[in-house]
Design an enzyme around this catalytic site. Structure first.
Site, PDB file in Angstrom:
ATOM      1  N   CYS A 185      -6.887  -1.670   0.294  1.00  0.00           N
ATOM      2  CA  CYS A 185      -5.612  -1.642   1.021  1.00  0.00           C
ATOM      3  C   CYS A 185      -4.794  -0.420   0.631  1.00  0.00           C
ATOM      4  O   CYS A 185      -3.629  -0.316   0.999  1.00  0.00           O
ATOM      5  CB  CYS A 185      -4.820  -2.917   0.801  1.00  0.00           C
ATOM      6  SG  CYS A 185      -4.282  -3.152  -0.896  1.00  0.00           S
ATOM      7  N   HIS A 225       6.597  10.764   0.502  1.00  0.00           N
ATOM      8  CA  HIS A 225       7.182  10.268   1.744  1.00  0.00           C
ATOM      9  C   HIS A 225       6.558  10.959   2.954  1.00  0.00           C
ATOM     10  O   HIS A 225       6.285  10.333   3.975  1.00  0.00           O
ATOM     11  CB  HIS A 225       8.690  10.491   1.721  1.00  0.00           C
ATOM     12  CG  HIS A 225       9.364   9.774   2.826  1.00  0.00           C
ATOM     13  ND1 HIS A 225       9.655   8.438   2.768  1.00  0.00           N
ATOM     14  CD2 HIS A 225       9.727  10.191   4.043  1.00  0.00           C
ATOM     15  CE1 HIS A 225      10.196   8.064   3.906  1.00  0.00           C
ATOM     16  NE2 HIS A 225      10.252   9.103   4.703  1.00  0.00           N
TER      17      HIS A 225
HETATM   18  C1  PEP Z   1      -2.145   0.940  -3.953  1.00  0.00           C
HETATM   19  O1  PEP Z   1      -1.758   1.173  -5.090  1.00  0.00           O
HETATM   20  O2  PEP Z   1      -3.152   1.473  -3.432  1.00  0.00           O
HETATM   21  C2  PEP Z   1      -1.402  -0.001  -3.096  1.00  0.00           C
HETATM   22  C3  PEP Z   1      -1.857  -0.377  -1.925  1.00  0.00           C
HETATM   23  O3  PEP Z   1      -0.202  -0.421  -3.546  1.00  0.00           O
HETATM   24  P1  PEP Z   1       1.148   0.475  -3.484  1.00  0.00           P
HETATM   25  O4  PEP Z   1       0.836   1.739  -2.729  1.00  0.00           O
HETATM   26  O5  PEP Z   1       2.153  -0.362  -2.802  1.00  0.00           O
HETATM   27  O6  PEP Z   1       1.422   0.698  -4.929  1.00  0.00           O
END
Ligand code: PEP
Ligand code: MG
Length: 564
Positions: free
Chosen positions: A493, A199
């Site tokens: 992402c 967090h």
């Molecule tokens: C990731 O795993 O990099 C991602 C973007 O998804 P999350 O952080 O929501 O699992």
């Protein structure tokens, strides 16, 4: 005011290393989070001959002090922080808790213990009422801790309230602590625990604060000790030189700007997109000038739901996220339920190992109707929005699964369908994957966790669980190259995209877009503009050939031109 050491008079205090999770450098005095309030001993009784009425009055006075303090802080805090403080102040003003605690003091219980027990009763009562009242049980615990701290003569729990800028040092930060964190006085976050996706890390990136987590020994720093925090290198340097302080302050005063087109110095395009979780985040991202949304985490809209949201409710949420991006691209991810984001209507809370369990796209095996409802809602929201909607599934492991998902999306009229690459198996078969999808998006948070076999939530494994790990970067490279061969866009992402130096490396590895917290976009854009495409490739090669994440990060930073 910041005091720093000069030349040889500086104390030789060792630099502390952790994991940098939010880039940027800041200098300031340490303020340590007070220790959490511990439960007073169950057998704590009033001393023989104690003045019962006076002890009882101390509870009322402590509650009043807590109320007044919270109300004062609510007037100076901003937005959500102010609302949290006001709600807690109201709870402190409610006589229920004080009266119940005073009754226990009349029966001989020591005041702090009496407050603790009375709070447990009030919490149980609120929880039995359910809904909004049950949610208030958390405020009771907060008020309880504050009253007990006053009774014991200790500092109030939570983020200290200071007028002068400071570096916050804590074991770790909970969501409730961070709601009241004021980014105009908090310069940087440093924690002994936590990991890159804790967090604290997510909050630091959202607020644009430099942050280092998993830094053993930081809690030994004295309150007031001046430190330089480097969120990119993951270091905390006590007593920095006057030159360093001047350099950091010049950079901190710099305004980052983004002209709306992500590119390198020689014009190689890398789209800069935002990660969002709800309509509010989408509005903020549009304001920051994001070229679109590269990851809409739809599960964030429904984390508190026991039942599946109706299609109409979903359409409403999705429309509100698409609206600010009319004419631009929004990549909607289907529900990534499970592991760190359980959704009661989709996931099994009893799984022994949820990160390797039925999460993300895998939930469609048991609950295929939930995926169909969601695709229907996304398609309905897309038709009226004027936004270019792409859809992708999380936690896909094979090219076959990807093909099935794409077929389903097409059946709902969603033409541009792809998947996230966050399982190493999928990256290793990226060439087969590309013929099944319109695009792919690398989720480097999970890709790193699964590549390194290191739980992303465990602070102890943070050094392994670092997207700079050459092994994870090789999988990014493999996927991006397969995308280039097949003519499919491949973005990133995961949180890695928000690290300006790593963003340069990712561009060099061949990714076509970077999606990140909106606050990071301008700094990433400026860093990309400082290098050519060939330099990105050369820096990527340096990172790929490093022995570990720390060495990769250091090698690239040493070669990046300074932005001052
Ligand atoms: C990731 O795993 O990099 C991602 C973007 O998804 P999350 O952080 O929501 O699992
Ligand atoms: Mg993921």
């Amino acid at each position: 005011m910041i005091v720093c050491g000069t030349g040889s008079r500086r104390n030789a205090v060792a630099v502390i290393s952790g994991v940098g999770v939010s880039s940027g450098r800041a200098v300031g005095p340490v303020v340590r989070m007070p220790d959490p309030v511990a439960e007073p001993a169950a057998e704590a009784r009033l001393a023989d001959g104690a003045d019962v009425a006076a002890e009882s009055a101390r509870i009322a006075a402590a509650a009043e002090q807590v109320r007044a303090d919270l109300e004062h802080r609510a007037t100076t805090a901003h937005g959500e922080g102010s609302a949290v403080l006001e709600a807690t102040a109201l709870m402190a003003a409610d006589p229920t808790l004080v009266t119940a605690a005073q009754k226990k003091v009349d029966d001989g219980t020591a005041p702090a213990r009496a407050v603790w027990e009375a709070a447990a009763e009030v919490q149980a009562m609120l929880e039995s009422l359910g809904g909004y009242m049950a949610e208030r049980a958390r405020d009771v615990a907060d008020v309880r801790d504050r009253i007990v701290a006053v009774l014991d003569g200790r500092p109030a729990p939570g983020v200290p309230d200071r007028d002068e800028p400071f570096v916050l040092v804590a074991h770790d930060l909970a969501p409730a602590d961070t709601a009241t964190l004021d980014p105009s006085t908090c310069l940087a976050l440093v924690t002994e625990g936590g990991g890159p996706t804790s967090h604290t890390a997510i909050l630091a990136r959202a607020l644009g604060l430099p942050a280092v987590v998993a830094a053993p020994g930081v809690l030994d720093l004295a309150d007031g000790a001046v430190v330089l925090v480097d969120g990119a290198l993951g270091t905390i340097e006590p007593n920095p030189s006057a030159d360093t302080v001047a350099q950091v302050q010049a950079l901190a005063n710099r305004e980052w700007t983004f002209d709306g087109t992500g590119r390198t110095a020689d014009g190689h395009r890398v789209q800069l997109l935002a990660n969002v979780g709800d309509p509010k985040g989408a509005a903020a991202a549009a304001e920051a000038g994001a070229e679109g949304v590269g990851l809409f985490r739809t599960e964030f809209c429904f984390l508190d739901r026991a039942e599946e949201p109706t299609v109409d409710e979903q359409v409403e949420q999705y429309r509100a996220v698409l609206e600010p991006f009319a004419g631009k691209k929004v990549v909607v991810r289907t529900l990534d339920a499970g592991a760190d984001k359980p959704l009661p209507f989709l996931t099994d809370a009893t799984e022994a190992n949820p990160a390797l369990g039925v999460r993300g796209y895998r939930t469609a095996v048991r609950h295929s109707e939930v995926l169909d409802h969601q695709l229907e809602a996304i398609a309905r929201a897309a038709t009226t929005s004027g936004t270019e909607v792409w859809v992708m599934a999380p936690m896909v492991s094979t090219a076959g699964e990807a093909a099935d998902f794409v077929e389903r999306a097409h059946a709902h009229g969603l033409a541009t369908a792809g998947v996230m690459v966050e399982v190493p198996a999928l990256a290793l078969t990226a060439d087969a994957l590309m013929s099944a999808v319109a695009f792919a998006s690398l989720g480097t948070n999970d890709l790193t966790q699964y590549t390194m076999a290191a739980d992303r939530l465990l602070g102890d494994l943070a050094a392994l669980n670092d997207a700079w790990q050459p092994a994870a970067l090789r999988l990014v490279h493999l996927t991006a190259e397969a995308g280039v061969q097949a003519g499919r866009p491949v973005g990133v992402c995961g949180e890695a995209a928000a690290d300006p130096a790593l963003a340069v490396v990712l561009a060099g590895l061949g990714v076509t877009s970077l999606s990140m917290t909106a606050r990071a976009i301008a700094e990433v854009a400026t860093t990309l503009l400082s290098v050519t495409r060939d330099e990105c490739v050369r820096l990527a090669e340096l990172a790929l050939s490093a022995p570990d994440a720390r060495a990769a990060r250091a090698a690239v930073h040493a070669q990046l031109p300074p932005l001052t």
